[in-house]
Design a protein around this motif. Structure first.
Motif, short mmCIF file in Angstrom:
data_model
loop_
_atom_site.label_atom_id
_atom_site.label_comp_id
_atom_site.label_asym_id
_atom_site.label_seq_id
_atom_site.Cartn_x
_atom_site.Cartn_y
_atom_site.Cartn_z
N ARG A 173 12.67 -15.16 8.30
CA ARG A 173 13.52 -14.02 8.65
C ARG A 173 12.76 -13.09 9.58
NH1 ARG A 173 16.27 -9.99 4.12
NH2 ARG A 173 17.05 -8.37 5.55
N ALA A 251 21.27 -14.95 2.02
CA ALA A 251 19.85 -15.28 1.97
C ALA A 251 19.12 -14.42 0.93
CB ALA A 251 19.22 -15.10 3.34
N GLU A 252 19.45 -13.13 0.87
CA GLU A 252 18.82 -12.25 -0.11
C GLU A 252 19.20 -12.65 -1.53
OE1 GLU A 252 20.04 -8.40 1.20
OE2 GLU A 252 18.43 -8.23 2.69
N ARG A 254 19.89 -15.68 -2.50
CA ARG A 254 19.17 -16.92 -2.79
C ARG A 254 17.69 -16.65 -3.08
NH1 ARG A 254 19.05 -22.08 0.13
NH2 ARG A 254 18.23 -22.57 -1.92
N GLU A 255 17.09 -15.69 -2.36
CA GLU A 255 15.69 -15.36 -2.62
C GLU A 255 15.50 -14.79 -4.02
OE1 GLU A 255 13.30 -13.89 1.03
OE2 GLU A 255 15.37 -13.27 1.43
N LYS A 256 16.47 -14.04 -4.50
CA LYS A 256 16.39 -13.47 -5.85
C LYS A 256 16.73 -14.50 -6.92
CE LYS A 256 17.64 -8.81 -4.31
NZ LYS A 256 18.68 -7.74 -4.34
N PRO A 258 16.67 -18.34 -6.65
CA PRO A 258 16.48 -19.58 -5.88
C PRO A 258 17.06 -20.84 -6.53
CG PRO A 258 14.42 -18.85 -6.86
CD PRO A 258 15.39 -17.74 -7.07
N ILE A 284 14.00 -21.32 2.14
CA ILE A 284 13.88 -19.99 2.73
C ILE A 284 12.50 -19.48 2.34
CG2 ILE A 284 14.82 -17.67 2.88
CD1 ILE A 284 17.50 -18.81 1.95
N PRO A 286 9.47 -17.07 1.58
CA PRO A 286 9.32 -15.65 1.20
C PRO A 286 8.29 -14.97 2.06
CG PRO A 286 8.11 -17.05 -0.32
CD PRO A 286 8.84 -18.00 0.62
#
Length: 289
Positions: A173, A251-252, A254-256, A258, A284, A286
């Motif tokens: 990102r 995306a955010e 999914r990051e939180k 996964p 993605i 981190p």
């Protein structure tokens, strides 16, 4: 005529009849059916399905999970000069110095292919300081220089940043910092993401480029977004053709979360809908800029 002669004659009549019947059936039974599913044809059809031609002036309406509740509606190309661009890595002239990876450098942005094979890479945002996502196939073990550049409508440099490669290939990102002048409404900005694999810069770099435009949503839509939970907010952005906030929101999430199968499916469907199936399963990363 004795009984033996009659029997022989009857046998010949029956045999002839059977032979005639078989002969009439042979073209139907024995004629080989054209093989419409040979490997070459199947591959060609698969490519057609993965990369459907998009007629000029007819942007796609992309359906995601949840039927008509979640859809990404690609807006028409802005008036004026076509944005052009490049969604996959490559060089303008000659062969790039970068080795060819399994999946090339890719911008996670919608693109349309016109009847004249011109590719237009562009998307809309509603915020002053948006984020871009790129799949980068190279790692920090590679001595390559990576750079992101944003230009205003007059080709003046608005933002420039050197990007550090990560430990492994994946989606990174790049965000426009709040200290940088924000995007103006209804203005088109051009961005570049470049990987230079030749220290002497004698060979063309691998790069992607496209156009981003900031727009305003209606007040009722903005109010709906303010009170919506994140997945619903993502759906509202997607339905209104706001690519950058739709992608960033998802995306955010999914990051939180996964391992969430629903979010994985949404991400896969969203990228597959813009014909980036091969990138949909990539991680993605981190801590990216």
């Amino acid at each position: 005529m004795n009984s033996n002669s009659q029997a022989i004659k009857l046998f010949l009549v029956v045999a002839f009849s059977c032979t005639s019947l078989l002969a009439s059936l042979t073209p139907v039974l024995a004629k080989p059916t054209p093989n419409r599913f040979d490997a070459k044809t199947i591959l060609a059809q698969a490519k057609t399905f993965n990369q459907p031609p998009i007629p000029s002036g007819s942007p796609p309406k992309i359906r995601l999970r949840g039927g008509g509740k979640r859809a990404f509606n690609q807006p028409p190309i802005p008036a004026g000069s076509p944005p052009g661009g490049r969604v996959r890595g490559g060089a303008k002239r000659g062969e790039p110095a970068c080795p060819t990876p399994k999946i090339d450098l890719t911008a996670l942005v919608p693109f349309t292919q016109e009847a004249n094979s011109v590719i237009n890479v562009w998307g809309q945002t509603t915020v002053e300081h948006p984020s871009w996502f790129f799949y980068v196939p190279y790692t920090k073990d590679s001595p390559y220089t990576v750079e992101f550049v944003l230009q205003d409508p007059d080709a003046n440099e608005v933002y420039k940043k050197a990007i550090a490669l990560s430990d492994k290939p994946g989606v990174i990102r790049v965000s426009l910092p709040s200290t940088t002048p924000g995007l103006a409404v209804d203005k088109q900005y051009r961005w570049f993401f470049t990987i230079n694999c030749d220290k002497q810069k004698n060979s063309p770099p691998s790069f992607v480029e496209g156009v981003i435009k900031r727009v305003n949503l209606s007040q009722p839509t903005l109010k709906e977004i303010e009170t919506a939970e994140p997945l619903k907010r993502y759906a509202i952005y997607a339905q209104n053709g706001i690519w950058y906030e739709a992608l960033t929101t998802l995306a955010e999430l999914r990051e939180k979360n996964p391992q969430d199968p629903t979010l994985k499916a949404e991400w896969r469907n969203l990228l597959s809908s813009i014909r980036l199936d091969d990138v949909a399963e990539e991680p993605i990363l981190p801590g990216t800029p």
